[in-house]
Structure formats: structure tokens, C-alpha cells
Design a protein around this motif. Structure first.
Motif, PDB file in Angstrom:
ATOM      1  N   VAL A  89       0.817  -1.217   0.000  1.00 33.28           N
ATOM      2  CA  VAL A  89       0.000   0.000   0.000  1.00 33.28           C
ATOM      3  C   VAL A  89       0.852   1.269   0.000  1.00 33.28           C
ATOM      4  O   VAL A  89       0.557   2.221  -0.719  1.00 33.28           O
ATOM      5  N   PHE A  90       1.938   1.278   0.806  1.00 33.24           N
ATOM      6  CA  PHE A  90       2.744   2.493   0.992  1.00 33.24           C
ATOM      7  C   PHE A  90       4.216   2.353   0.597  1.00 33.24           C
ATOM      8  O   PHE A  90       4.923   3.342   0.543  1.00 33.24           O
ATOM      9  N   GLY A  91       4.709   1.147   0.437  1.00 36.91           N
ATOM     10  CA  GLY A  91       6.142   0.906   0.239  1.00 36.91           C
ATOM     11  C   GLY A  91       6.758   0.284   1.473  1.00 36.91           C
ATOM     12  O   GLY A  91       7.755  -0.417   1.402  1.00 36.91           O
ATOM     13  N   GLY A  92       6.183   0.582   2.649  1.00 38.84           N
ATOM     14  CA  GLY A  92       6.559  -0.057   3.910  1.00 38.84           C
ATOM     15  C   GLY A  92       8.037   0.048   4.259  1.00 38.84           C
ATOM     16  O   GLY A  92       8.761   0.944   3.801  1.00 38.84           O
ATOM     17  N   VAL A  93       8.483  -0.886   5.059  1.00 43.72           N
ATOM     18  CA  VAL A  93       9.863  -0.909   5.534  1.00 43.72           C
ATOM     19  C   VAL A  93      10.867  -0.963   4.377  1.00 43.72           C
ATOM     20  O   VAL A  93      11.884  -0.249   4.410  1.00 43.72           O
ATOM     21  N   PRO A  94      10.624  -1.765   3.313  1.00 45.99           N
ATOM     22  CA  PRO A  94      11.605  -1.768   2.219  1.00 45.99           C
ATOM     23  C   PRO A  94      11.846  -0.388   1.612  1.00 45.99           C
ATOM     24  O   PRO A  94      12.938  -0.107   1.123  1.00 45.99           O
ATOM     25  N   ALA A  95      10.845   0.498   1.654  1.00 48.97           N
ATOM     26  CA  ALA A  95      10.997   1.837   1.071  1.00 48.97           C
ATOM     27  C   ALA A  95      11.973   2.708   1.858  1.00 48.97           C
ATOM     28  O   ALA A  95      12.406   3.751   1.356  1.00 48.97           O
ATOM     29  N   MET A  96      12.366   2.282   3.048  1.00 52.60           N
ATOM     30  CA  MET A  96      13.389   3.029   3.797  1.00 52.60           C
ATOM     31  C   MET A  96      14.689   3.081   3.008  1.00 52.60           C
ATOM     32  O   MET A  96      15.490   3.988   3.186  1.00 52.60           O
ATOM     33  N   ARG A  97      14.879   2.096   2.118  1.00 52.74           N
ATOM     34  CA  ARG A  97      16.065   2.089   1.266  1.00 52.74           C
ATOM     35  C   ARG A  97      16.108   3.325   0.382  1.00 52.74           C
ATOM     36  O   ARG A  97      17.193   3.778  -0.029  1.00 52.74           O
ATOM     37  N   ASN A  98      14.968   3.922   0.078  1.00 47.31           N
ATOM     38  CA  ASN A  98      14.924   5.091  -0.805  1.00 47.31           C
ATOM     39  C   ASN A  98      15.624   6.312  -0.217  1.00 47.31           C
ATOM     40  O   ASN A  98      15.886   7.271  -0.935  1.00 47.31           O
ATOM     41  N   PHE A  99      15.923   6.294   1.072  1.00 40.11           N
ATOM     42  CA  PHE A  99      16.615   7.418   1.694  1.00 40.11           C
ATOM     43  C   PHE A  99      18.123   7.392   1.427  1.00 40.11           C
ATOM     44  O   PHE A  99      18.848   8.320   1.795  1.00 40.11           O
ATOM     45  N   PHE A 100      18.602   6.325   0.814  1.00 39.57           N
ATOM     46  CA  PHE A 100      20.034   6.147   0.562  1.00 39.57           C
ATOM     47  C   PHE A 100      20.243   5.838  -0.919  1.00 39.57           C
ATOM     48  O   PHE A 100      19.315   5.451  -1.615  1.00 39.57           O
ATOM     49  N   THR A 101      21.482   5.968  -1.365  1.00 34.65           N
ATOM     50  CA  THR A 101      21.759   5.566  -2.741  1.00 34.65           C
ATOM     51  C   THR A 101      21.711   4.044  -2.807  1.00 34.65           C
ATOM     52  O   THR A 101      21.937   3.344  -1.805  1.00 34.65           O
ATOM     53  N   LEU A 102      21.430   3.534  -3.975  1.00 34.09           N
ATOM     54  CA  LEU A 102      21.410   2.081  -4.167  1.00 34.09           C
ATOM     55  C   LEU A 102      22.782   1.489  -3.855  1.00 34.09           C
ATOM     56  O   LEU A 102      22.889   0.451  -3.200  1.00 34.09           O
ATOM     57  N   GLU A 103      23.842   2.162  -4.289  1.00 31.33           N
ATOM     58  CA  GLU A 103      25.199   1.681  -4.031  1.00 31.33           C
ATOM     59  C   GLU A 103      25.460   1.585  -2.528  1.00 31.33           C
ATOM     60  O   GLU A 103      25.990   0.575  -2.047  1.00 31.33           O
ATOM     61  N   ASP A 104      25.086   2.610  -1.752  1.00 33.05           N
ATOM     62  CA  ASP A 104      25.283   2.567  -0.302  1.00 33.05           C
ATOM     63  C   ASP A 104      24.477   1.429   0.335  1.00 33.05           C
ATOM     64  O   ASP A 104      24.971   0.742   1.234  1.00 33.05           O
ATOM     65  N   SER A 105      23.260   1.233  -0.144  1.00 35.71           N
ATOM     66  CA  SER A 105      22.415   0.168   0.410  1.00 35.71           C
ATOM     67  C   SER A 105      23.005  -1.208   0.123  1.00 35.71           C
ATOM     68  O   SER A 105      23.052  -2.073   1.011  1.00 35.71           O
ATOM     69  N   LEU A 106      23.457  -1.431  -1.113  1.00 34.13           N
ATOM     70  CA  LEU A 106      24.039  -2.732  -1.467  1.00 34.13           C
ATOM     71  C   LEU A 106      25.355  -2.967  -0.731  1.00 34.13           C
ATOM     72  O   LEU A 106      25.620  -4.087  -0.271  1.00 34.13           O
TER      73      LEU A 106
END
Length: 180
Positions: A89-106
């Protein structure tokens, strides 16, 4: 008259919504009297019928190109699409990744964690889906019914599926979304 067909799948999430679906316990027998439960993560069939289903249910957000394909296929094969749970519905917990770059998250997930061994590296293969910004289902395909919760209460899921099985769009008002 044939029973309505129902299919479900999960995307970027924890599978808690499908666990909550199983938490309807013995009422699942009542539900299968009303519907033909088709492709789900808890059945052998893994894709919605090519000739379509009445209700498609997606749990989880969309965080890569494979999730996009699954959502588009479900939407094209169902009459009514349900977004089940906060991630859908909202993106939930996984959407917290959007606060960082993909490279930093990986890097954090595959290299910097305390449990990663010294040879840790970010997986790379043409067979892997391409990561994207995490999105709610409605940001990629039209959604007809939204059932929030992390995970939604089993009573809410049972109510919504029972209504859909009887050809009614569930009215999820404030009182329907409260736990007993």
C-alpha cells in the motif's frame, strides 16, 4: 456458477501478510468453499491463470524489474487487484532504502555487515533483476482494493476476501481496521 478464482504473490517484503492470511486458521476452509484458490506462494501453482482470475493479491513493494513484471502480469490477469499490507500500500519498511543511494544500500547489505566474511561483494549477474527505487503497487499498476497493516489482521483479511468472493468490494472503514 463457478467460484471466483483468487491468485496471490509476494514482492519486496517479509511474507508476513501471507502468514496473516494463514492465521485465519479454520476459516480458510470456509474461504475455499467460496473461492478457487489458484496460484499463491503457499500452493504449487506459481503464476495467475493465463485465462485470468477474479481477484489478484499482491503483498510487498516493488523494488526491482522482476517485481515490476510480476505486478504487471498479475494486473493483466485479474479483474480486481488487491494491495495487501503496508509494503504493497505504501512501500513499507523496504521503502526506507529510498533514503540512501542504491550503491550505499548494497554495500551495507553485502559488504559492511558484521556477519559478512572478508570476501564479501555485491552480487552481479545478468540473471539478477535490476534494482529500482522501492514503490507501492499503485505506483506501477492500478489497484482496486487497499488493505493496510503490517501485517493486516487475519480478521480483516478474512472479511475482505469473503466480501470479494461474494462479488462485493470490501468497505474497509475505521472500525474494520481495528484489532479486537
Amino acid at each position: 456458477m463457478a467460484k471466483p478464482k483468487v491468485a496471490s504473490d509476494w514482492l519486496a517484503g517479509c511474507a508476513g501478510c501471507h502468514m496473516s492470511l494463514l492465521d485465519i486458521d479454520e476459516r480458510i476452509a470456509q474461504l475455499v468453499e467460496l473461492v478457487d484458490l489458484r496460484a499463491t506462494p503457499i500452493t504449487d501453482l506459481k503464476e495467475p491463470d493465463k485465462d485470468g482470475v477474479t481477484v489478484g493479491i499482491l503483498e510487498g513493494g516493488i523494488n526491482n524489474t522482476y517485481n515490476e513484471e510480476v505486478a504487471k502480469k498479475m494486473r493483466s490477469r485479474c479483474k480486481i487487484l488487491v494491495a495487501l499490507g503496508d509494503c504493497a500500500v505504501f512501500g513499507g519498511v523496504p521503502a526506507m532504502r529510498n533514503f540512501f543511494t542504491l550503491e550505499d544500500s548494497l554495500n551495507r547489505a553485502y559488504i559492511e555487515t558484521p556477519s559478512t566474511d572478508a570476501s564479501g561483494k555485491v552480487p552481479s549477474s545478468p540473471e539478477l533483476a535490476v534494482p529500482t527505487r522501492v514503490r507501492a503497487i499503485h505506483e506501477v499498476v492500478p489497484v482496486d482494493v487497499f488493505i493496510p497493516g503490517c501485517p493486516p489482521d487475519a480478521d480483516i483479511i478474512f472479511f475482505a476476501l469473503s466480501e470479494l468472493a461474494q462479488g462485493r468490494i470490501p468497505k474497509l472503514e475505521h472500525k474494520n481496521l481495528m484489532w479486537n
